[in-house]
Each structure stands twice: as structure tokens, then as C-alpha cells.
Enzyme design. Sequence first.
Site: not given
Length: 281
Positions: A32, A34, A36-37, A147, A149-150, A185
Site C-alpha cells: 500500500a 505511498h 513516504g515509501h 521511516g 514515523k515508526d 501512512s
Amino acid sequence: MQIVRALDQLRRSMADLRRGGKTVALVPTMGALHHGHLTLVEEARRRADRVIVSIFVNPTQFGPNEDLAAYPRRAEADAALLRAAGCDLLWSPDVAEMYPHGFRTSVTVAGITAMLEGAARPGHFDGVATVVGKLFGQVRPDVALFGEKDYQQLRVVTRMAADLDLAVEVIGIATVRDADGLALSSRNAYLSPAERAAAAALPAALRTAAEGIAAGAPVAKMLAEAQARLEQAGFGPIDYVALCDAATLEPVETADRDCRLLVAARIGGTRLIDNLAVPAR
Ligand code: PAF
């Protein structure tokens, strides 16, 4: 871009890709994809000769009442994005390939997994550490990109790689955000338009608290204000709003060292997490 689903094929392909001493970067994902990836893939291309992306929705990191079944799966769109981004190989095993009959091993990273996400999602980090350990063994990358974010996941994986003497450099990449500040996310796809609009309160509350703490405001007051602002915006329950040591993730009461401000809260049925750095004062 090769798409590989079987481990024996992956080993052959990796031997080819490494030929001539080429270096390898791995970007582990659950798909999935986005922007960010894709930022991780871009950075991976800068840091190594070959870029491998894994897509595996890892059942062992989901709790019994979590969103494993609902987790977005977009195999074809993901492959198209990765092809365009210059990925060399997509490693996309199914559950039986990753966890064959008889699989019995689990990796536990103690201490740093006890709090925050580890407390809210028991067993989550055992699942993450186990699958990332396997991905490192399968791909044997020189560098692996995650990332920020995690953030706790990044710290857990870094600890595991160091503790197990894995010859991989774990690199954290800054969170990519939408224009209103919401961290990208895969789970943002669950938000209704109204929830998506309200969700912007999360990065806003985080930023205000981080800036206040960095400027010397009392930590407990800033955390309480952030929590109240989230509740007003419709978030609840709020699992945590916490200031922690940036390396150990132990809670701290004053920003007398490099810290991380972390939050996890639900809006509607969707659980969002985010974090910001708070430098030492
Ligand atoms: O961050 C994720 O997408 C996952 O936790 C990871 C690192 C791919 C392990 O399944």
C-alpha cells in the site's frame, strides 16, 4: 524490475545482483505504498548499487483484534510505483513462504519494546523483529532503510541488528507529511473525509508541544495540553502522548538530553501514530 515470490529464486537473483561487488539496499514494507515509501526507495538508490523492496503483510505483528484482514493490499499498483522508482527487485513472498510449516523461532528485543507501542500492542515488536530478522537473512543487505514515523520500530530494529551482529547499517529517514502536517501512512486510507480533516490536529498538537518543551515550558503541562487538544479534535482513546529519551525510549520529565515526543491515538476506528524530535536544551 524482477518480482520474486520464492526464496530459492530470491537467493539466485541476489547472487546475480551482487555480482561484481555491487552493494544492496533493502526497503522493508507491507505494501500500500505511498510517497513516504518512495522517498525510502530514492534514498536507497543513493546509498547502494541495487535496491530491493519487500512487500509482506506480516501476520505475526498484528494482534488478534487488529486490522490484518483489512490492511490495504494493492499488489499491481505497488509494483508499478516501484518499477517507476527504479527498484531492481521486489521480494513478495506469501505467508507459507515466509513461515513454512514447522516454523518455531521468535526474536524478542527486551527493554525498548516494553513501553509505548509495545505496551499498547503486546507481541507486536516480536513479530516485527522476527520478520525483519528474516528479511535481513534472506536479502543480506548492506543497508536497510526505515521511516522515522515508526520511530520505536526503527530503534528496535537498530538494537536487534547490533545485538545479533548483523552486517547491515540501519538507516532512519525523516517522516514525509501531507501539506497539513499529517504523516503519510498506509492506514490513512481508512479515514473518512471528516476524520482526515480532523486528523491534522495530531501533528499540530505534537508540534506545539515539541516547540513548547524545546523552549523550556514544563513537560507535564505541554503533554496535558496536547492530549486535551487531541480530545477536542475528536481523538480517543489516546494510547499515549509521551516524552522519551531518543535512544532508550525511557520516559523523561525534562528535555535535558535528546528526546522524542511520541503519540498514538485513535480517530474513528483508525489508530494513528506520530513523533517529533525534541533536541536537548
Ligand atoms: O513498517 C512496516 O511496514 C513493517 O513493520 C515492516 C518493517 C515492513 C515489518 O513488517
